[in-house]
Structure formats: C-alpha cells, structure tokens
Write a protein that holds these residues in place. Structure first.
Motif, mmCIF file in Angstrom:
data_model
loop_
_atom_site.group_PDB
_atom_site.id
_atom_site.type_symbol
_atom_site.label_atom_id
_atom_site.label_comp_id
_atom_site.label_asym_id
_atom_site.label_seq_id
_atom_site.Cartn_x
_atom_site.Cartn_y
_atom_site.Cartn_z
ATOM 1 N N THR A 15 -2.822 47.939 13.018
ATOM 2 C CA THR A 15 -2.634 46.610 12.449
ATOM 3 C C THR A 15 -3.236 45.577 13.388
ATOM 4 O O THR A 15 -3.042 45.649 14.598
ATOM 5 C CB THR A 15 -1.128 46.305 12.274
ATOM 6 N N ASP A 16 -3.958 44.618 12.812
ATOM 7 C CA ASP A 16 -4.452 43.474 13.571
ATOM 8 C C ASP A 16 -3.543 42.308 13.184
ATOM 9 O O ASP A 16 -3.818 41.598 12.215
ATOM 10 C CB ASP A 16 -5.912 43.184 13.223
ATOM 11 N N PRO A 17 -2.418 42.123 13.892
ATOM 12 C CA PRO A 17 -1.410 41.172 13.443
ATOM 13 C C PRO A 17 -1.919 39.730 13.420
ATOM 14 O O PRO A 17 -2.704 39.324 14.271
ATOM 15 C CB PRO A 17 -0.283 41.315 14.454
ATOM 16 N N SER A 18 -1.455 39.014 12.423
ATOM 17 C CA SER A 18 -1.765 37.595 12.288
ATOM 18 C C SER A 18 -0.473 36.867 11.940
ATOM 19 O O SER A 18 0.585 37.488 11.806
ATOM 20 C CB SER A 18 -2.808 37.385 11.185
ATOM 21 N N SER A 19 -0.561 35.583 11.741
ATOM 22 C CA SER A 19 0.639 34.792 11.440
ATOM 23 C C SER A 19 1.273 35.185 10.109
ATOM 24 O O SER A 19 2.424 34.857 9.852
ATOM 25 C CB SER A 19 0.302 33.301 11.443
ATOM 26 N N ARG A 20 0.559 35.889 9.246
ATOM 27 C CA ARG A 20 1.149 36.301 7.965
ATOM 28 C C ARG A 20 2.007 37.552 8.082
ATOM 29 O O ARG A 20 2.765 37.885 7.183
ATOM 30 C CB ARG A 20 0.064 36.493 6.903
ATOM 31 N N GLN A 47 14.761 48.056 17.275
ATOM 32 C CA GLN A 47 13.306 48.216 17.306
ATOM 33 C C GLN A 47 12.711 47.187 16.343
ATOM 34 O O GLN A 47 13.317 46.863 15.325
ATOM 35 C CB GLN A 47 12.893 49.608 16.818
ATOM 36 N N GLY A 48 11.525 46.723 16.639
ATOM 37 C CA GLY A 48 10.805 45.850 15.723
ATOM 38 C C GLY A 48 9.693 46.634 15.057
ATOM 39 O O GLY A 48 8.992 47.412 15.709
ATOM 40 N N LEU A 49 9.517 46.438 13.745
ATOM 41 C CA LEU A 49 8.458 47.110 12.996
ATOM 42 C C LEU A 49 7.515 46.050 12.454
ATOM 43 O O LEU A 49 7.951 45.137 11.733
ATOM 44 C CB LEU A 49 9.041 47.913 11.823
ATOM 45 N N ILE A 50 6.234 46.144 12.770
ATOM 46 C CA ILE A 50 5.252 45.203 12.233
ATOM 47 C C ILE A 50 4.903 45.641 10.816
ATOM 48 O O ILE A 50 4.506 46.790 10.597
ATOM 49 C CB ILE A 50 3.965 45.189 13.067
ATOM 50 N N VAL A 51 5.061 44.723 9.850
ATOM 51 C CA VAL A 51 4.689 44.987 8.459
ATOM 52 C C VAL A 51 3.902 43.794 7.927
ATOM 53 O O VAL A 51 3.932 42.709 8.503
ATOM 54 C CB VAL A 51 5.930 45.266 7.575
ATOM 55 N N ASP A 52 3.194 44.014 6.821
ATOM 56 C CA ASP A 52 2.377 42.949 6.248
ATOM 57 C C ASP A 52 3.231 41.869 5.585
ATOM 58 O O ASP A 52 2.955 40.682 5.735
ATOM 59 C CB ASP A 52 1.387 43.512 5.234
#
Length: 147
Positions: free
Chosen positions: A66-71, A84-89
C-alpha cells in the motif's frame, strides 16, 4: 448466533472483521519505521500515548504494498491482548451475518491470503472475505515490546 462485521475495502476487495475486535477507526497518519521487522509491518504510531504497530494488510495478504495517502484509514483492532493497526483503503459499513451466512473457504491451496481468512460471507449479493485476525500476527515475532 448472528455476527456483526465491520466491512472495509482493500482495492476492489471487500473484507470484514468481527465488530467486537474493533477498538477505533482513525485517519491515516504516517508510521515511524522500525528496523528488522517483517515487511508487512509499516512501523508504529502513537495512539494517545500507546505505541501501536501498524500492518499493511494488503501486503500481508499478498496483494501488493500500500502507498498510503490521506484517503487511507487505520483500523485499530485487538488481537489477543494486543492492539494492532491495519491500513485499509476505506471503511464501508456494519453488516449482520446470519448463522448460516458464513461459508468455509474453497480449497485454494497454499496461498497467503487464504491462510488469513476465516471464511466467506454473502451479504446483499456481495462476497465478503472474513479475516481471522489472530492469524495475521507472525508468531515468530514478538510485537509485545511495542505495545
């Protein structure tokens, strides 16, 4: 007994986790990288004084980095005794899965994503991949030192 899931997006995929495991949903904030951690661990963030490991769920499932952005958002879940934190769209909604609504996974062989899934749920003609959160943690790595 019916289960409630929070559903969310990773790319075009809809996934769900048991609502009882969710502690918080927060906006994306950059994680501080850590040395010598698995590639799917993006680093840590400060959550009101608690150091929270952040996992790239897409990468963990074998779907790419994932290339995380503000969205993007971080879903804070409790796995065992640890947050735990999970990065999702994006987070979608809360759904109720009836008793007969969960189906086992078909035999997919030894694929990374299949080993992290509990089963499939069909809600309103949508297929939801239900995560087995406890399987996301690499048992060979002790994250407790960050919590």
């Amino acid at each position: 007994m019916p289960r409630q899931l929070i559903t969310f997006q990773i790319g075009d995929q809809v996934l769900g986790v048991d609502i009882m495991a969710i502690r918080e949903i927060r906006a994306w904030s950059p994680a501080t990288p850590l040395p010598n951690v698995p590639a799917h661990v993006r680093g840590v963030v400060n959550l009101r004084g608690v150091v929270l490991p952040v996992l790239d769920l897409s990468h963990r499932l074998g779907w790419g980095v994932t290339d995380p952005s503000s969205r993007h958002v971080i879903i804070v879940v409790k796995i065992g005794e640890q947050l735990q934190g999970l990065i999702v769209d994006a987070v979608n909604d809360i759904v109720t899965v009836p008793d007969d609504g969960m189906q086992p996974l078909p035999d997919l062989g030894d694929t990374p994503a299949a080993s992290y899934l509990e089963g499939l749920a069909t809600i309103d003609q949508r297929l939801i991949l239900v995560l087995a959160l406890e399987r996301l943690i690499d048992s060979s790595t002790d994250y407790a030192e960050f919590a």
